[in-house]
Design an enzyme around this catalytic site. Structure first.
Site, PDB file in Angstrom:
ATOM      1  N   ARG A   1       1.048  -1.132  -0.017  1.00  0.00           N
ATOM      2  CA  ARG A   1      -0.079   0.060   0.012  1.00  0.00           C
ATOM      3  C   ARG A   1       0.761   1.159   0.230  1.00  0.00           C
ATOM      4  O   ARG A   1       1.892   1.160   0.558  1.00  0.00           O
ATOM      5  CB  ARG A   1      -1.004  -0.043   1.206  1.00  0.00           C
ATOM      6  CG  ARG A   1      -1.938  -1.031   1.246  1.00  0.00           C
ATOM      7  CD  ARG A   1      -3.146  -0.436   0.188  1.00  0.00           C
ATOM      8  NE  ARG A   1      -4.270  -1.206   0.287  1.00  0.00           N
ATOM      9  CZ  ARG A   1      -4.526  -2.026  -0.348  1.00  0.00           C
ATOM     10  NH1 ARG A   1      -3.720  -2.664  -1.452  1.00  0.00           N
ATOM     11  NH2 ARG A   1      -5.673  -3.082  -0.610  1.00  0.00           N
TER      12      ARG A   1
ATOM     13  N   GLU B   1      -4.066   7.378  -5.816  1.00  0.00           N
ATOM     14  CA  GLU B   1      -3.870   6.673  -6.931  1.00  0.00           C
ATOM     15  C   GLU B   1      -5.135   7.154  -7.968  1.00  0.00           C
ATOM     16  O   GLU B   1      -6.290   7.110  -7.480  1.00  0.00           O
ATOM     17  CB  GLU B   1      -3.858   5.123  -6.780  1.00  0.00           C
ATOM     18  CG  GLU B   1      -2.921   4.489  -6.019  1.00  0.00           C
ATOM     19  CD  GLU B   1      -2.831   2.914  -5.684  1.00  0.00           C
ATOM     20  OE1 GLU B   1      -1.734   2.344  -5.255  1.00  0.00           O
ATOM     21  OE2 GLU B   1      -4.029   2.513  -5.832  1.00  0.00           O
TER      22      GLU B   1
ATOM     23  N   HIS C   1      -1.088  -0.101  -9.831  1.00  0.00           N
ATOM     24  CA  HIS C   1      -1.721  -0.748  -8.858  1.00  0.00           C
ATOM     25  C   HIS C   1      -2.334  -2.108  -9.489  1.00  0.00           C
ATOM     26  O   HIS C   1      -3.412  -2.370  -9.529  1.00  0.00           O
ATOM     27  CB  HIS C   1      -2.720  -0.324  -8.006  1.00  0.00           C
ATOM     28  CG  HIS C   1      -3.083  -0.918  -6.698  1.00  0.00           C
ATOM     29  ND1 HIS C   1      -3.519  -0.264  -5.776  1.00  0.00           N
ATOM     30  CD2 HIS C   1      -2.854  -2.225  -6.183  1.00  0.00           C
ATOM     31  CE1 HIS C   1      -3.526  -0.919  -4.753  1.00  0.00           C
ATOM     32  NE2 HIS C   1      -3.274  -2.269  -5.063  1.00  0.00           N
TER      33      HIS C   1
END
Length: 327
Positions: free
Chosen positions: A244, A273, A292
């Site tokens: 994370r 993000e 991601h």
């Protein structure tokens, strides 16, 4: 005989950037009556008592107390992926709602992603591609070099399912493997991958050529890697994050990369993000950032969906919920 009505399940949306995948709909609609947030908000009076589960895909829909108060018959929240930092487990538990995630299915792909980032950064693949396709390139410089992965020291912070799978892969590269974890692994697990436990994070940081973050985001791991920790790392070291974004103090990372405190970073996660388009991390040549995508393969996303459906079905009939997350 009249067929039994399918259970009503709330989803954020269908299709688009963050919605339930359209090729998952056939499977899901055989089992559930899917209600989007838009449909729910337009028909609250009719739907509020019917919805019994929430299907959380890409952290959506967001679940807060207002939503929980409006869904008196909610029993289960099934969340995709391993991270549950977007859910208030104590709040959900106070409403009698059980929570599940999909921690096991993401491990293999995310470990693969960690190795891919390590290799891409060390061998400068992104820069190499840009050089190879540039219209300005007239020759390939013979002094354009990367660094070795084979035989290097890898430090893994967070030796859970993902971290251990990274270690299994790193063993094939003949890497020396150090790790730090809340709990030390069993001796047979350590010996299977040749991993050495570091009780203190500092020892791992000082010795590693690559530091890979695979820890769960908790209050204890929030900004676990900051200015002090980065300064403990070798100036030739690379930081890899597949967990994370908030596990790293991003401002401190920018400073460390700009001042060559560490050599490079390879990040599948950031905060937020995506990053703002003018963020300094996006301007640095010694950084690789991916969107991601640790678990982003077709097979894994399909199995995630199946496991979420399985958890919802179990919870609605009072059976033990597979992969239940306790508060």
């Amino acid at each position: 005989m009249e067929s039994q009505e399918l259970p009503y399940v709330l989803v954020d949306c269908i299709g688009g950037r963050l919605g339930v995948y359209k090729d998952h709909l056939g499977f899901l609609k055989k089992r559930f009556h899917l209600i989007t947030m838009k449909e729910y908000l337009e028909n609250k009076t009719l739907l509020s008592k019917k919805i019994r589960a929430i299907y959380v895909w890409y952290h959506k829909p967001a679940i807060n107390e207002e939503l929980l108060q409006s869904l008196p018959n909610l029993k289960v929240v099934a969340s995709a992926g391993v991270g549950i930092d977007h859910l208030d487990l104590k709040l959900l538990s106070s409403y009698g709602v059980k929570v599940s995630n999909t921690p096991f299915v993401v491990s293999t792909d995310t470990a693969d992603m960690g190795m891919a980032l390590m290799l891409a950064s060390s061998r400068r693949l992104v820069e190499g591609h840009e050089m190879a396709v540039s219209p300005d390139t007239e020759y390939f410089p013979v002094d354009w070099l990367g660094v070795e992965v084979s035989g290097a020291t890898l430090g893994i912070l967070g030796m859970g399912k993902i971290g251990y799978k990274v270690a299994e892969r790193a063993k094939a590269f003949e890497m020396k493997i150090l790790y730090h974890n809340r709990n030390q692994r069993k001796k047979e697990e350590e010996s299977a991958v040749g991993a050495i436990y570091c009780k203190k994070i500092d020892d791992l940081l000082q010795q590693s050529d690559f530091v890979l973050l695979a820890a769960t985001l908790t209050p204890q791991t929030h900004k676990m890697i900051g200015k002090r920790e980065l300064e403990l790392m070798k100036p030739t070291a690379t930081l890899i994050n597949i967990s994370r974004g908030l596990i790293v103090d991003q401002d401190a990372l920018v400073e460390a990369l700009q001042n060559k405190v560490i050599k490079a970073a390879a990040l599948d996660v950031t905060y937020p993000e995506p990053l703002p388009r003018d963020h300094p991390l996006l301007k640095l040549k010694n950084v690789i950032i991916t969107p991601h995508i640790g678990s982003a393969t077709k097979k894994t996303r399909w199995v995630m969906m199946e496991e979420m459906a399985e958890s919802i079905e179990a919870g609605l009939v009072g059976l033990p919920i597979p992969r239940e997350v306790l508060p």
